[in-house]
Structures are given as C-alpha cells and as structure tokens.
Design a protein around this motif. Structure first.
Motif, PDB file in Angstrom:
ATOM      1  N   ALA A 131       0.744  -1.065   0.139  1.00 20.76           N
ATOM      2  CA  ALA A 131      -0.067  -0.112  -0.015  1.00 20.76           C
ATOM      3  C   ALA A 131       0.743   1.319  -0.120  1.00 20.76           C
ATOM      4  CB  ALA A 131      -0.875   0.191   1.207  1.00 20.76           C
ATOM      5  N   GLU A 132       1.935   1.303   0.869  1.00 18.91           N
ATOM      6  CA  GLU A 132       2.758   2.357   0.716  1.00 18.91           C
ATOM      7  C   GLU A 132       3.601   2.565  -0.461  1.00 18.91           C
ATOM      8  OE1 GLU A 132       5.361   1.417   4.093  1.00 18.91           O
ATOM      9  OE2 GLU A 132       3.888   2.427   5.609  1.00 18.91           O
ATOM     10  N   GLN A 133       3.862   1.424  -1.183  1.00 20.71           N
ATOM     11  CA  GLN A 133       4.494   1.746  -2.687  1.00 20.71           C
ATOM     12  C   GLN A 133       3.584   2.172  -3.408  1.00 20.71           C
ATOM     13  OE1 GLN A 133       7.611   1.553  -3.340  1.00 20.71           O
ATOM     14  NE2 GLN A 133       6.966   2.021  -5.509  1.00 20.71           N
ATOM     15  N   GLY A 134       2.329   1.665  -3.390  1.00 16.97           N
ATOM     16  CA  GLY A 134       1.288   2.102  -4.502  1.00 16.97           C
ATOM     17  C   GLY A 134       0.647   3.576  -4.207  1.00 16.97           C
ATOM     18  N   MET A 135       0.826   4.028  -2.839  1.00 19.03           N
ATOM     19  CA  MET A 135       0.453   5.548  -2.665  1.00 19.03           C
ATOM     20  C   MET A 135       1.679   6.356  -3.181  1.00 19.03           C
ATOM     21  SD  MET A 135      -1.745   6.879  -0.632  1.00 19.03           S
ATOM     22  CE  MET A 135      -2.309   5.854   0.738  1.00 19.03           C
ATOM     23  N   LYS A 136       2.954   5.926  -3.125  1.00 17.99           N
ATOM     24  CA  LYS A 136       4.146   6.735  -3.683  1.00 17.99           C
ATOM     25  C   LYS A 136       3.557   6.975  -5.245  1.00 17.99           C
ATOM     26  CE  LYS A 136       7.551   5.444  -0.628  1.00 17.99           C
ATOM     27  NZ  LYS A 136       8.654   4.640  -0.088  1.00 17.99           N
ATOM     28  N   GLU A 137       3.241   5.831  -6.015  1.00 17.25           N
ATOM     29  CA  GLU A 137       2.989   5.904  -7.459  1.00 17.25           C
ATOM     30  C   GLU A 137       1.811   6.689  -7.722  1.00 17.25           C
ATOM     31  OE1 GLU A 137       2.571   1.525  -8.219  1.00 17.25           O
ATOM     32  OE2 GLU A 137       4.618   1.207  -7.674  1.00 17.25           O
ATOM     33  N   LEU A 138       0.895   6.589  -6.939  1.00 23.09           N
ATOM     34  CA  LEU A 138      -0.328   7.514  -7.138  1.00 23.09           C
ATOM     35  C   LEU A 138       0.113   8.751  -6.887  1.00 23.09           C
ATOM     36  CD1 LEU A 138      -3.284   5.722  -5.581  1.00 23.09           C
ATOM     37  CD2 LEU A 138      -3.251   6.083  -7.901  1.00 23.09           C
ATOM     38  N   ILE A 139       0.749   9.106  -6.001  1.00 25.76           N
ATOM     39  CA  ILE A 139       0.899  10.598  -5.665  1.00 25.76           C
ATOM     40  C   ILE A 139       2.199  10.993  -6.858  1.00 25.76           C
ATOM     41  CG2 ILE A 139       2.685  12.142  -4.266  1.00 25.76           C
ATOM     42  CD1 ILE A 139       1.303  10.527  -1.945  1.00 25.76           C
ATOM     43  N   ALA A 140       2.836  10.217  -7.322  1.00 19.98           N
ATOM     44  CA  ALA A 140       3.821  10.705  -8.471  1.00 19.98           C
ATOM     45  C   ALA A 140       2.763  10.868  -9.775  1.00 19.98           C
ATOM     46  CB  ALA A 140       4.878   9.499  -8.716  1.00 19.98           C
ATOM     47  N   LYS A 141       2.029  10.312  -9.888  1.00 16.47           N
ATOM     48  CA  LYS A 141       1.158  10.104 -11.018  1.00 16.47           C
ATOM     49  C   LYS A 141       0.007  11.333 -11.136  1.00 16.47           C
ATOM     50  CE  LYS A 141      -1.588   7.559 -14.421  1.00 16.47           C
ATOM     51  NZ  LYS A 141      -1.884   6.021 -14.653  1.00 16.47           N
ATOM     52  N   TYR A 142      -0.421  11.497 -10.206  1.00 16.61           N
ATOM     53  CA  TYR A 142      -1.684  12.233 -10.212  1.00 16.61           C
ATOM     54  C   TYR A 142      -1.363  13.653  -9.346  1.00 16.61           C
ATOM     55  CZ  TYR A 142      -4.372   8.798 -12.042  1.00 16.61           C
ATOM     56  OH  TYR A 142      -4.844   7.727 -12.910  1.00 16.61           O
ATOM     57  N   PHE A 143      -0.305  14.063  -8.556  1.00 15.51           N
ATOM     58  CA  PHE A 143       0.078  15.111  -7.754  1.00 15.51           C
ATOM     59  C   PHE A 143       1.516  15.302  -8.024  1.00 15.51           C
ATOM     60  CE2 PHE A 143      -3.501  12.656  -5.795  1.00 15.51           C
ATOM     61  CZ  PHE A 143      -4.138  13.786  -5.526  1.00 15.51           C
ATOM     62  N   PRO A 144       2.006  15.642  -9.143  1.00 10.30           N
ATOM     63  CA  PRO A 144       3.329  15.939  -9.334  1.00 10.30           C
ATOM     64  C   PRO A 144       3.813  17.157  -8.774  1.00 10.30           C
ATOM     65  CG  PRO A 144       2.370  16.188 -11.275  1.00 10.30           C
ATOM     66  CD  PRO A 144       1.182  15.774 -10.435  1.00 10.30           C
TER      67      PRO A 144
END
Length: 157
Positions: free
Chosen positions: A68-81
């Motif tokens: 979940a923490e890894q997935g969270m990092k990916e979502l943030i990088a993609k949608y909140f640059p």
C-alpha cells in the motif's frame, strides 16, 4: 476545519485511480492539499478466532502495508506531481479510520468512492461510504466511478 485540505480515501481497487484523479482535479481548482488515505484491514482483528498463529497474520499485514505504501507513492507521483499530496496508510476498519483522520487533520472535505451496492448486498456488506457520509462533520463527496474514460480537463468549475 481547514478548507485547504481534502481527504481522499482510496482502496487500491481497479477504480481508485479515477478517485485519485478526481481528487487531484478538485485540489487543482481549489488550491487545496490532498491527503490520500488507505485503511488496511486488520486481519488479526477479523480472524481473532482462527487457530493460526498471530505471527502468520502479522506477516501478511506487513506485506499488505508495504504494498500500500508503494502504491501510494506511485499514485502521488502520477496524479500529484506538484507535491501537494501526502499518503497515509492506517490499519483498521475503513470508515472509522477515514473519520478519525479527517478529525485529526481538520480537513474541509472528504472524497470517497462508492461501488454502488444495493439491496441485500449493501445490507450484508455494509457501506464505508454510507457510514462516512452519515457521521462526517465535514462535506463528503461520494464518487461512483464510471467505466468510460474521462477527460478531466473538459470540466468547467
């Protein structure tokens, strides 16, 4: 209550990216920061009566939280640059965790997804979104994901 913070609850289902994209658009339009939250279910609490040792569940929970923490990092990088989002992973029943974090962080709005269960299925499964809507002291935006691709840039605010 801080109108410059949005709490966006995600569950890493196949539609959570739509919810994250919607939260990103809301934040962009309002200038708010976003807190992405995943509530990891506690297997030890759910299966307390099971005859398996707690260490077994702890290993599964640790792996789940790490994913979940890894997935969270990916979502943030993609949608909140722009860096205007943080990710939180908490453990427990989702509705309770969402309401607790909303209070702790003094958010101005909560965004939750809904899966659209109705009738007996909703009664049996319960609804995290329903509980959050009923008990939240701040406005809750319930988003039912669609199957079509949405161009968020065409929305007029």
């Amino acid at each position: 209550m801080d109108n410059t913070k949005i709490l966006c609850a995600i569950d890493f289902s196949n539609v959570c990216e739509q919810i994250a994209a919607y939260a990103a658009q809301q934040a962009k339009c309002s200038g708010a920061d976003v807190i992405l939250l995943y509530a990891a279910p506690s297997l030890i609490q759910q299966y307390a009566e099971a005859e398996l040792p707690h260490q077994y569940f702890q290993k599964i929970e640790e792996a789940q939280i790490n994913r979940a923490e890894q997935g969270m990092k990916e979502l943030i990088a993609k949608y909140f640059p722009d860096g205007k989002a943080v990710g939180l992973v908490r453990q427990g029943y989702a509705a309770d965790i969402i309401l607790k974090v909303a209070q702790e962080e003094k958010v101005g709005m909560i965004i939750v997804g809904t899966n659209g269960h109705r009738g007996v299925q909703a009664f049996i499964l319960g609804s995290v979104a329903d509980k959050v809507i009923k008990l939240s002291p701040v406005p809750v935006l319930s988003v039912r994901p669609c199957t079509k691709t949405i161009n968020w840039n065409t929305f007029i605010y």
